[in-house]
Design an enzyme around this catalytic site. Structure first.
Site, short mmCIF file in Angstrom:
data_model
loop_
_atom_site.label_atom_id
_atom_site.label_comp_id
_atom_site.label_asym_id
_atom_site.label_seq_id
_atom_site.Cartn_x
_atom_site.Cartn_y
_atom_site.Cartn_z
N PRO A 96 -13.85 27.22 -1.20
CA PRO A 96 -13.03 28.13 -0.39
C PRO A 96 -12.03 28.86 -1.29
CG PRO A 96 -13.02 25.91 0.53
CD PRO A 96 -13.66 25.82 -0.82
N GLU A 97 -11.98 30.17 -1.19
CA GLU A 97 -11.00 30.94 -1.94
C GLU A 97 -9.90 31.39 -0.98
OE1 GLU A 97 -12.07 33.49 -5.06
OE2 GLU A 97 -14.09 32.73 -5.26
#
Ligand SMILES: [Zn+2]
Length: 271
Positions: free
Chosen positions: A2-3
């Protein structure tokens, strides 16, 4: 992994579910996350009301009437809203049970996520206190980007991904922002002109804002707060498109390795 857009999407998805709710219980099923979940944590947060859900870099900050929970999704984690009675699945590690009958349920196959707690100002927490500016913060402006690029021998892509200079610009978004700003990823940061640093700043913000609006990028193990995948992947110009025609000029997109990460770019559009 996840960014920042995925974490922000998660925050926006969860916010309406936690607003003004009280924590009935924190049920921990697996304490061995990136850092062990403190044994005293359930007692410390039970009964407290949630006052806000914030974010700093990729940490979600669940503000309580006293103290703050710091949650990090790690490499493969996600938080979803479930009915508290819903049976657990494999890799569900903790539930924040709310007085609405719902729970925030954390699932993380690789267990690089974390759940920490502080009584002090969360911005002063050792993990947050030295973080660089957020991409949307006033402190991250064209002048700042110009200054930090001057004295670096690094390539501009590696500089963008350096979390000591700006947080939250991961591999996907660095590649996409450089494409939109028409700057080759292998350029030495110090060779960027003033105009280019300004264009790049705008491109970084635009690509992140677009990804947040689209609900993050669809990656193999990412789902949003309600379990739905993001749709930004369909709008990527270069990322993971090696050999395919550039969406702007038709030239084949190329891939190369930079700092152990894959970089994608158009050799015609990006100089
Ligand atoms: Zn092109």
């Amino acid at each position: 992994m996840p960014e920042l857009p995925e974490v922000e999407t998660t925050r926006r998805g969860l916010a309406p579910h936690v607003r003004r709710r009280r924590i009935v219980a924190l049920e921990v099923y697996e304490r061995r996350l990136r850092w062990p979940v403190a044994a005293r944590l359930p007692a410390a947060v039970a009964g407290k009301r949630i006052t806000r859900l914030g974010r700093r870099a990729k940490y979600l900050l669940l503000g309580l009437e006293s103290g703050t929970l710091l949650l990090h999704l790690g490499m493969s984690g996600n938080l979803r809203v479930v009915n508290a009675a819903e049976p657990r699945r494999l890799h569900d590690h903790f539930d924040v049970v709310l007085d609405s009958g719902k729970a925030l349920r954390f699932n993380d196959p690789r267990r690089f996520g974390s759940l920490l707690y502080t009584r002090a100002d969360p911005e002063r927490h050792p993990l947050l206190r030295h973080l660089a500016p957020e991409p949307f913060a006033a402190a991250f402006d064209a002048e700042y980007l110009w200054r930090v690029t001057r004295r670096r021998r690094l390539s501009i892509k590696q500089l963008l991904m350096n979390s000591h200079l700006v947080v939250g610009v991961g591999n996907i978004y660095a590649s996409e922002a450089l494409f939109r700003a028409r700057i080759a990823p292998g350029r030495r940061a110090a060779t960027l002109s003033r105009v280019e640093t300004t264009q790049l700043l705008r491109a970084v913000r635009a690509v992140l804002a677009q990804a947040i609006r689209a609900g993050g990028t669809t990656l193999r193990d990412y789902v949003g707060a309600d379990g739905a995948p993001g749709y930004f992947r369909q709008r990527l110009y270069v990322y993971e498109r090696a050999g395919k025609p550039c969406r702007r000029c038709g030239t084949a997109v190329r891939a190369r390795t930079q700092g152990q990460r894959s970089t994608y770019y158009c050799p015609s559009c990006q100089q």
